[in-house]
Design a protein around this motif. Sequence first.
Motif, PDB file in Angstrom:
ATOM      1  N   ASP A   1      -0.200  14.133  -5.043  1.00  0.00           N
ATOM      2  CA  ASP A   1      -0.862  14.012  -3.883  1.00  0.00           C
ATOM      3  C   ASP A   1      -0.167  13.520  -2.708  1.00  0.00           C
ATOM      4  N   TYR A   2       1.167  13.854  -2.525  1.00  0.00           N
ATOM      5  CA  TYR A   2       2.226  13.484  -1.606  1.00  0.00           C
ATOM      6  C   TYR A   2       1.637  13.966  -0.206  1.00  0.00           C
ATOM      7  N   ASP A   3       1.233  15.319  -0.172  1.00  0.00           N
ATOM      8  CA  ASP A   3       0.737  15.618   1.311  1.00  0.00           C
ATOM      9  C   ASP A   3      -0.540  14.834   1.835  1.00  0.00           C
ATOM     10  N   LYS A   4      -1.495  14.698   0.940  1.00  0.00           N
ATOM     11  CA  LYS A   4      -2.670  14.024   1.241  1.00  0.00           C
ATOM     12  C   LYS A   4      -2.208  12.451   1.853  1.00  0.00           C
ATOM     13  N   ILE A   5      -1.518  11.705   0.874  1.00  0.00           N
ATOM     14  CA  ILE A   5      -1.115  10.595   0.986  1.00  0.00           C
ATOM     15  C   ILE A   5      -0.094  10.387   2.300  1.00  0.00           C
TER      16      ILE A   5
ATOM     17  N   ALA B   1     -14.625   6.290   7.940  1.00  0.00           N
ATOM     18  CA  ALA B   1     -13.581   7.102   8.533  1.00  0.00           C
ATOM     19  C   ALA B   1     -13.746   8.413   7.521  1.00  0.00           C
ATOM     20  N   GLN B   2     -12.944   9.395   8.009  1.00  0.00           N
ATOM     21  CA  GLN B   2     -12.538  10.589   7.380  1.00  0.00           C
ATOM     22  C   GLN B   2     -11.011  10.780   7.032  1.00  0.00           C
ATOM     23  N   SER B   3     -10.433   9.919   7.316  1.00  0.00           N
ATOM     24  CA  SER B   3      -8.909   9.874   6.989  1.00  0.00           C
ATOM     25  C   SER B   3      -8.456   8.470   6.839  1.00  0.00           C
ATOM     26  N   GLY B   4      -7.133   8.051   6.509  1.00  0.00           N
ATOM     27  CA  GLY B   4      -6.738   6.721   6.286  1.00  0.00           C
ATOM     28  C   GLY B   4      -6.764   6.283   4.912  1.00  0.00           C
ATOM     29  N   LEU B   5      -5.756   5.240   4.665  1.00  0.00           N
ATOM     30  CA  LEU B   5      -5.658   4.767   3.363  1.00  0.00           C
ATOM     31  C   LEU B   5      -6.930   4.287   2.957  1.00  0.00           C
TER      32      LEU B   5
ATOM     33  N   GLY C   1      -3.631   4.719  -4.219  1.00  0.00           N
ATOM     34  CA  GLY C   1      -3.919   4.176  -2.810  1.00  0.00           C
ATOM     35  C   GLY C   1      -3.532   2.951  -2.816  1.00  0.00           C
ATOM     36  N   LEU C   2      -3.938   1.945  -3.852  1.00  0.00           N
ATOM     37  CA  LEU C   2      -3.600   0.571  -3.593  1.00  0.00           C
ATOM     38  C   LEU C   2      -2.141   0.405  -3.503  1.00  0.00           C
ATOM     39  N   ILE C   3      -1.392   1.161  -4.249  1.00  0.00           N
ATOM     40  CA  ILE C   3       0.039   0.964  -4.342  1.00  0.00           C
ATOM     41  C   ILE C   3       0.792   1.473  -3.086  1.00  0.00           C
ATOM     42  N   VAL C   4       0.032   2.337  -2.474  1.00  0.00           N
ATOM     43  CA  VAL C   4       0.549   2.903  -1.130  1.00  0.00           C
ATOM     44  C   VAL C   4       0.326   1.836  -0.017  1.00  0.00           C
ATOM     45  N   VAL C   5      -0.846   1.281  -0.091  1.00  0.00           N
ATOM     46  CA  VAL C   5      -1.390   0.348   0.833  1.00  0.00           C
ATOM     47  C   VAL C   5      -0.302  -0.667   0.861  1.00  0.00           C
ATOM     48  N   GLY C   6       0.231  -1.449  -0.479  1.00  0.00           N
ATOM     49  CA  GLY C   6       0.998  -2.577  -0.623  1.00  0.00           C
ATOM     50  C   GLY C   6       2.261  -2.151   0.112  1.00  0.00           C
ATOM     51  N   ILE C   7       2.628  -0.917  -0.085  1.00  0.00           N
ATOM     52  CA  ILE C   7       3.986  -0.545   0.176  1.00  0.00           C
ATOM     53  C   ILE C   7       4.182  -0.335   1.687  1.00  0.00           C
ATOM     54  N   VAL C   8       3.117   0.094   2.176  1.00  0.00           N
ATOM     55  CA  VAL C   8       3.136   0.169   3.803  1.00  0.00           C
ATOM     56  C   VAL C   8       3.145  -1.154   4.490  1.00  0.00           C
ATOM     57  N   ILE C   9       2.390  -2.139   3.822  1.00  0.00           N
ATOM     58  CA  ILE C   9       2.142  -3.535   4.525  1.00  0.00           C
ATOM     59  C   ILE C   9       3.581  -4.135   4.331  1.00  0.00           C
TER      60      ILE C   9
ATOM     61  N   VAL D   1      -0.616  12.179   5.210  1.00  0.00           N
ATOM     62  CA  VAL D   1      -1.382  12.388   6.217  1.00  0.00           C
ATOM     63  C   VAL D   1      -2.199  11.020   6.379  1.00  0.00           C
ATOM     64  N   ASN D   2      -2.554  10.595   5.328  1.00  0.00           N
ATOM     65  CA  ASN D   2      -3.436   9.299   5.554  1.00  0.00           C
ATOM     66  C   ASN D   2      -2.504   8.101   5.663  1.00  0.00           C
ATOM     67  N   VAL D   3      -1.510   8.156   5.421  1.00  0.00           N
ATOM     68  CA  VAL D   3      -0.506   6.831   6.050  1.00  0.00           C
ATOM     69  C   VAL D   3      -0.349   7.121   7.356  1.00  0.00           C
ATOM     70  N   GLN D   4       0.044   8.380   8.151  1.00  0.00           N
ATOM     71  CA  GLN D   4       0.109   8.478   9.324  1.00  0.00           C
ATOM     72  C   GLN D   4      -1.082   8.084  10.151  1.00  0.00           C
ATOM     73  N   SER D   5      -2.184   8.326   9.398  1.00  0.00           N
ATOM     74  CA  SER D   5      -3.497   8.009  10.151  1.00  0.00           C
ATOM     75  C   SER D   5      -3.612   6.482  10.569  1.00  0.00           C
ATOM     76  N   SER D   6      -3.312   5.830   9.316  1.00  0.00           N
ATOM     77  CA  SER D   6      -3.684   4.273   9.138  1.00  0.00           C
ATOM     78  C   SER D   6      -2.514   3.682  10.217  1.00  0.00           C
ATOM     79  N   ILE D   7      -1.338   4.098  10.143  1.00  0.00           N
ATOM     80  CA  ILE D   7      -0.102   3.526  10.702  1.00  0.00           C
ATOM     81  C   ILE D   7      -0.381   3.797  12.296  1.00  0.00           C
ATOM     82  N   GLY D   8      -0.965   4.882  12.501  1.00  0.00           N
ATOM     83  CA  GLY D   8      -1.260   5.228  14.167  1.00  0.00           C
ATOM     84  C   GLY D   8      -2.364   4.435  14.665  1.00  0.00           C
ATOM     85  N   ILE D   9      -3.372   4.095  14.040  1.00  0.00           N
ATOM     86  CA  ILE D   9      -4.328   3.285  14.350  1.00  0.00           C
ATOM     87  C   ILE D   9      -3.958   1.740  14.461  1.00  0.00           C
TER      88      ILE D   9
END
Length: 332
Positions: free
Chosen positions: A132-136, A282-286, A305-313, A138-146
């Motif tokens: 799911d690398y591509d989906k993740i 929302a229609q995008s984001g983690l 998703g939970l792991i990616v959220v932790g990494i981003v934070i 896109v969603n990471v970029q959306s969340s960080i942008g917000i």
Amino acid sequence: MNIQAKSAAPPAIEFDKKEKAASNLKAELFRRYFRVVHALFAVLMLIQFIPDKLASETYASYAIWFAVGVEVLTLVVSAIIKKPLALNLFVDIVSFIYGLLIAWTLATAKFNLLKPSLFPPPGKVFWQAIDDYDKILVNVQSSIGIILQGYLLAIAVAVPLGLFLGWSARLGSAATYVSKFLGAIPPIVYIPYGIALLPTFRSVSVFVIFLATFWPVLGGTMSGVMNVEKKTIDSARVLNVNKFTMLFSIILPASLQQIFIGCNQGLTVSFVLLTSAEMIGAQSGLGYYIKNYSDFGDYTRTIVGLIVVGIVIVFISFIFNRIQKFLLRWKI
């Protein structure tokens, strides 16, 4: 005889120095490379030989390659980092990761102690993350942008306003109580109003992040201004500096520590609110990624998703702390 004795002494001293240097080198190598973290890595590799009790594919090779990558990184970092405290912190974090992977692997793939649909083995989670690398991304970029939009906008408004309000003792005292009152209201309750007034859900999310950051930063800025030492202000007045220079060249640097306390509070709350807001509509984001797949019972992707959220934070918090240390380096 004395001359011969004196000429014979230096080689002996030189030998002692070399022996001591070699001994120190061995001790340093032992301290850096013979640690509990490497023993845990070995244990993690050894338990892979235990037969799996799950009927489905466990994707164990993905967990192995992940652990090998972390171990290589640990060896590289052990060679690069010079400060013992920083090295100890890094290897302690890696030790925790290895310990978690050991317990996770034993409880899922090896002994099947947990329900597979809710708690998939780590290898399957790593495989899903790669798939799911591509989906993740896109969603990471959306969340960080917000986060960046709402957070930076709040700082740009709250800091100058806090400086001017805090500079006036009367206005500052009243504004402090107002900010405490409004800051105590959870920003997420404004989402229905945001949906009614703003054109897109992304703008609603930015608005919520703005509110989550604005009040702590405003309060921290006013507190910092009102607690600047009087002798600092008096010294500036002796030099006849104008109000703008006083606020932004003298008061602002002196208030930075308190301002960063408010920024830290705002950043922490922002992550929680963003994920919650993205789960609502929302229609995008983690947050959307986690909510969407949990609704379908896909808990493998939910854990991803939970792991990616932790990494981003952790990553954003690390960058923020580096900026804070840089701007406050004069206080060290």
